[in-house]
Design a protein around this motif. Sequence first.
Motif, PDB file in Angstrom:
ATOM      1  N   ILE A 100      -8.159  -8.781  40.817  1.00 50.25           N
ATOM      2  CA  ILE A 100      -8.774  -9.724  41.743  1.00 50.25           C
ATOM      3  C   ILE A 100      -9.787 -10.567  40.984  1.00 50.25           C
ATOM      4  CG2 ILE A 100     -10.129  -9.973  43.856  1.00 50.25           C
ATOM      5  CD1 ILE A 100      -9.060  -7.207  44.707  1.00 50.25           C
ATOM      6  N   LEU A 101      -9.577 -11.873  41.006  1.00 47.89           N
ATOM      7  CA  LEU A 101     -10.502 -12.800  40.368  1.00 47.89           C
ATOM      8  C   LEU A 101     -11.315 -13.494  41.454  1.00 47.89           C
ATOM      9  CD1 LEU A 101      -8.158 -14.523  37.739  1.00 47.89           C
ATOM     10  CD2 LEU A 101      -9.468 -12.411  37.500  1.00 47.89           C
ATOM     11  N   ILE A 102     -12.626 -13.485  41.324  1.00 46.73           N
ATOM     12  CA  ILE A 102     -13.505 -14.088  42.332  1.00 46.73           C
ATOM     13  C   ILE A 102     -14.295 -15.222  41.711  1.00 46.73           C
ATOM     14  CG2 ILE A 102     -15.368 -13.695  43.978  1.00 46.73           C
ATOM     15  CD1 ILE A 102     -14.583 -10.755  44.056  1.00 46.73           C
ATOM     16  N   ASP A 103     -14.077 -16.436  42.232  1.00 43.08           N
ATOM     17  CA  ASP A 103     -14.874 -17.598  41.837  1.00 43.08           C
ATOM     18  C   ASP A 103     -16.123 -17.603  42.716  1.00 43.08           C
ATOM     19  OD1 ASP A 103     -15.771 -19.972  40.812  1.00 43.08           O
ATOM     20  OD2 ASP A 103     -14.406 -21.231  41.976  1.00 43.08           O
ATOM     21  N   LEU A 104     -17.260 -17.244  42.134  1.00 43.62           N
ATOM     22  CA  LEU A 104     -18.491 -17.053  42.897  1.00 43.62           C
ATOM     23  C   LEU A 104     -19.127 -18.370  43.332  1.00 43.62           C
ATOM     24  CD1 LEU A 104     -20.400 -14.284  40.890  1.00 43.62           C
ATOM     25  CD2 LEU A 104     -19.211 -14.013  43.068  1.00 43.62           C
ATOM     26  N   PRO A 105     -19.902 -18.328  44.408  1.00 46.02           N
ATOM     27  CA  PRO A 105     -20.754 -19.482  44.729  1.00 46.02           C
ATOM     28  C   PRO A 105     -21.868 -19.585  43.693  1.00 46.02           C
ATOM     29  CG  PRO A 105     -21.241 -17.650  46.202  1.00 46.02           C
ATOM     30  CD  PRO A 105     -20.040 -17.245  45.406  1.00 46.02           C
ATOM     31  N   GLY A 106     -22.350 -20.792  43.458  1.00 42.94           N
ATOM     32  CA  GLY A 106     -23.366 -20.999  42.424  1.00 42.94           C
ATOM     33  C   GLY A 106     -24.768 -20.766  42.930  1.00 42.94           C
ATOM     34  N   LYS A 107     -25.079 -19.529  43.279  1.00 44.26           N
ATOM     35  CA  LYS A 107     -26.427 -19.216  43.737  1.00 44.26           C
ATOM     36  C   LYS A 107     -26.685 -17.718  43.582  1.00 44.26           C
ATOM     37  CE  LYS A 107     -25.317 -18.295  48.602  1.00 44.26           C
ATOM     38  NZ  LYS A 107     -25.686 -18.587  49.987  1.00 44.26           N
ATOM     39  N   LEU A 108     -27.949 -17.340  43.693  1.00 42.78           N
ATOM     40  CA  LEU A 108     -28.327 -15.928  43.621  1.00 42.78           C
ATOM     41  C   LEU A 108     -29.130 -15.478  44.838  1.00 42.78           C
ATOM     42  CD1 LEU A 108     -29.426 -15.491  39.883  1.00 42.78           C
ATOM     43  CD2 LEU A 108     -27.495 -14.382  41.004  1.00 42.78           C
ATOM     44  N   ASP A 109     -29.576 -16.418  45.660  1.00 40.60           N
ATOM     45  CA  ASP A 109     -30.523 -16.110  46.725  1.00 40.60           C
ATOM     46  C   ASP A 109     -29.831 -15.750  48.041  1.00 40.60           C
ATOM     47  OD1 ASP A 109     -29.529 -18.623  47.074  1.00 40.60           O
ATOM     48  OD2 ASP A 109     -31.413 -19.522  47.722  1.00 40.60           O
ATOM     49  N   ASP A 110     -28.874 -14.855  47.990  1.00 42.01           N
ATOM     50  CA  ASP A 110     -28.194 -14.414  49.203  1.00 42.01           C
ATOM     51  C   ASP A 110     -27.842 -12.944  49.056  1.00 42.01           C
ATOM     52  OD1 ASP A 110     -26.337 -13.904  51.322  1.00 42.01           O
ATOM     53  OD2 ASP A 110     -25.975 -16.063  51.461  1.00 42.01           O
ATOM     54  N   ASP A 111     -28.344 -12.114  49.976  1.00 40.44           N
ATOM     55  CA  ASP A 111     -28.078 -10.680  49.914  1.00 40.44           C
ATOM     56  C   ASP A 111     -26.594 -10.365  50.069  1.00 40.44           C
ATOM     57  OD1 ASP A 111     -30.743 -10.186  49.553  1.00 40.44           O
ATOM     58  OD2 ASP A 111     -31.139  -9.682  51.656  1.00 40.44           O
ATOM     59  N   GLY A 112     -25.832 -11.332  50.600  1.00 39.23           N
ATOM     60  CA  GLY A 112     -24.395 -11.117  50.746  1.00 39.23           C
ATOM     61  C   GLY A 112     -23.673 -10.999  49.417  1.00 39.23           C
ATOM     62  N   LEU A 113     -24.332 -11.407  48.335  1.00 38.53           N
ATOM     63  CA  LEU A 113     -23.733 -11.281  47.010  1.00 38.53           C
ATOM     64  C   LEU A 113     -23.772  -9.841  46.490  1.00 38.53           C
ATOM     65  CD1 LEU A 113     -25.167 -14.483  45.325  1.00 38.53           C
ATOM     66  CD2 LEU A 113     -22.742 -13.956  45.564  1.00 38.53           C
ATOM     67  N   ILE A 114     -24.660  -9.035  47.024  1.00 40.64           N
ATOM     68  CA  ILE A 114     -24.828  -7.670  46.501  1.00 40.64           C
ATOM     69  C   ILE A 114     -23.535  -6.855  46.580  1.00 40.64           C
ATOM     70  CG2 ILE A 114     -26.055  -5.483  46.824  1.00 40.64           C
ATOM     71  CD1 ILE A 114     -28.528  -7.099  47.568  1.00 40.64           C
ATOM     72  N   PRO A 115     -22.792  -6.844  47.716  1.00 43.04           N
ATOM     73  CA  PRO A 115     -21.524  -6.109  47.737  1.00 43.04           C
ATOM     74  C   PRO A 115     -20.505  -6.635  46.732  1.00 43.04           C
ATOM     75  CG  PRO A 115     -22.242  -6.611  49.969  1.00 43.04           C
ATOM     76  CD  PRO A 115     -23.125  -7.386  49.048  1.00 43.04           C
ATOM     77  N   VAL A 116     -20.532  -7.948  46.492  1.00 42.94           N
ATOM     78  CA  VAL A 116     -19.609  -8.531  45.511  1.00 42.94           C
ATOM     79  C   VAL A 116     -19.961  -8.032  44.115  1.00 42.94           C
ATOM     80  CG1 VAL A 116     -18.648 -10.662  44.583  1.00 42.94           C
ATOM     81  CG2 VAL A 116     -19.411 -10.584  46.965  1.00 42.94           C
ATOM     82  N   PHE A 117     -21.237  -8.095  43.761  1.00 43.33           N
ATOM     83  CA  PHE A 117     -21.671  -7.632  42.443  1.00 43.33           C
ATOM     84  C   PHE A 117     -21.399  -6.138  42.261  1.00 43.33           C
ATOM     85  CE2 PHE A 117     -25.179 -11.124  42.307  1.00 43.33           C
ATOM     86  CZ  PHE A 117     -24.208 -12.071  42.088  1.00 43.33           C
ATOM     87  N   ASN A 118     -21.660  -5.355  43.291  1.00 40.91           N
ATOM     88  CA  ASN A 118     -21.478  -3.910  43.191  1.00 40.91           C
ATOM     89  C   ASN A 118     -20.018  -3.504  43.021  1.00 40.91           C
ATOM     90  OD1 ASN A 118     -24.032  -2.686  43.192  1.00 40.91           O
ATOM     91  ND2 ASN A 118     -24.272  -2.997  45.393  1.00 40.91           N
ATOM     92  N   SER A 119     -19.104  -4.317  43.539  1.00 40.17           N
ATOM     93  CA  SER A 119     -17.682  -3.961  43.475  1.00 40.17           C
ATOM     94  C   SER A 119     -17.023  -4.412  42.185  1.00 40.17           C
ATOM     95  CB  SER A 119     -16.940  -4.576  44.660  1.00 40.17           C
ATOM     96  OG  SER A 119     -16.896  -5.994  44.566  1.00 40.17           O
ATOM     97  N   ALA A 120     -17.697  -5.223  41.382  1.00 44.98           N
ATOM     98  CA  ALA A 120     -17.068  -5.831  40.210  1.00 44.98           C
ATOM     99  C   ALA A 120     -17.033  -4.882  39.017  1.00 44.98           C
ATOM    100  CB  ALA A 120     -17.802  -7.113  39.829  1.00 44.98           C
ATOM    101  N   ASP A 121     -15.928  -4.948  38.288  1.00 50.33           N
ATOM    102  CA  ASP A 121     -15.788  -4.197  37.043  1.00 50.33           C
ATOM    103  C   ASP A 121     -16.199  -5.036  35.834  1.00 50.33           C
ATOM    104  OD1 ASP A 121     -14.330  -1.787  38.170  1.00 50.33           O
ATOM    105  OD2 ASP A 121     -12.983  -3.401  38.792  1.00 50.33           O
ATOM    106  N   LEU A 122     -16.048  -6.349  35.972  1.00 54.52           N
ATOM    107  CA  LEU A 122     -16.313  -7.246  34.853  1.00 54.52           C
ATOM    108  C   LEU A 122     -16.810  -8.573  35.389  1.00 54.52           C
ATOM    109  CD1 LEU A 122     -15.937  -8.193  31.820  1.00 54.52           C
ATOM    110  CD2 LEU A 122     -13.580  -8.784  32.461  1.00 54.52           C
ATOM    111  N   VAL A 123     -17.797  -9.153  34.711  1.00 56.76           N
ATOM    112  CA  VAL A 123     -18.235 -10.522  35.020  1.00 56.76           C
ATOM    113  C   VAL A 123     -17.956 -11.394  33.806  1.00 56.76           C
ATOM    114  CG1 VAL A 123     -20.623 -10.056  34.315  1.00 56.76           C
ATOM    115  CG2 VAL A 123     -20.119 -12.042  35.741  1.00 56.76           C
ATOM    116  N   ILE A 124     -17.365 -12.543  34.052  1.00 58.72           N
ATOM    117  CA  ILE A 124     -17.147 -13.543  33.012  1.00 58.72           C
ATOM    118  C   ILE A 124     -18.051 -14.723  33.335  1.00 58.72           C
ATOM    119  CG2 ILE A 124     -15.490 -15.075  31.909  1.00 58.72           C
ATOM    120  CD1 ILE A 124     -13.315 -13.070  32.609  1.00 58.72           C
ATOM    121  N   CYS A 125     -18.924 -15.045  32.415  1.00 58.36           N
ATOM    122  CA  CYS A 125     -19.960 -16.042  32.671  1.00 58.36           C
ATOM    123  C   CYS A 125     -19.810 -17.232  31.720  1.00 58.36           C
ATOM    124  CB  CYS A 125     -21.330 -15.399  32.507  1.00 58.36           C
ATOM    125  SG  CYS A 125     -22.707 -16.489  32.895  1.00 58.36           S
ATOM    126  N   PRO A 126     -19.318 -18.365  32.210  1.00 63.15           N
ATOM    127  CA  PRO A 126     -19.277 -19.564  31.376  1.00 63.15           C
ATOM    128  C   PRO A 126     -20.671 -20.170  31.251  1.00 63.15           C
ATOM    129  CG  PRO A 126     -18.466 -20.077  33.575  1.00 63.15           C
ATOM    130  CD  PRO A 126     -18.746 -18.595  33.556  1.00 63.15           C
TER     131      PRO A 126
END
Length: 225
Positions: A85-111
């Motif tokens: 599963i590849l997730i194209d994230l929204p460009g922000k950090l100020d939302d608690d809704g991102l926490i479940p996404v971050f917690n479920s990830a095995d790998l982050v690719i950061c351009p």
Amino acid sequence: MIIIIGNQKGGAGKSTLTLLLANYLTQAKNCPVTVIDMDYQQSIIQKFDKAKILENEEPYEVIPANLESYPALRNLLGRNERDIILIDLPGKLDDDGLIPVFNSADLVICPFAYDEFSFESTVLFTVVLRKINPKMAMVFVPNRVKANARYEIMLEVNEQLSKFGKITAVLPDRVDFQRVNTFMTPLNLSPIIIPVFEQIYADHLYGKHEITGRSDSGATGETNR
């Protein structure tokens, strides 16, 4: 496996990198891939819908989603252990809704780009992710790198980011990347993108997913259908 592609810095090339990786995994490695488009611009789902209108073959599914719907969507998509599963994230950090996404990830690719603002934004993004999910692997992709990028800045940025994860080969700033869509990567980009994705595949995916069909040796150079 869940791979998130993100950076809070706008214009880092998240969506294009997501498309490139999805095309590479499905076409060169025969991996089953689902793309979740969480970016506010929804550019990937727009390209996907356009490809369907033109009756192009769909090598993978693209699903539009928001942060609120992610937990339920994650449960549905996680039933097949072979899926990537590849997730194209929204460009922000100020939302608690991102926490479940971050917690479920095995790998982050950061351009990221080799400039001061992009570097500071990338470090902040990385520190937040590391605090939320300490076990998540990190890969940094120098993206849209211009030929006149200062060597001293490149050395300093690489030194700092290498404390968090690996840094891949460079992706240059080329207009051809604008032609990438959900069914095709221009063949002339193959020599540029293959070293980047081969490294990511070897480090994080090889051996974790059963590969069927054509062999890697026969498919590595195929980024077009």
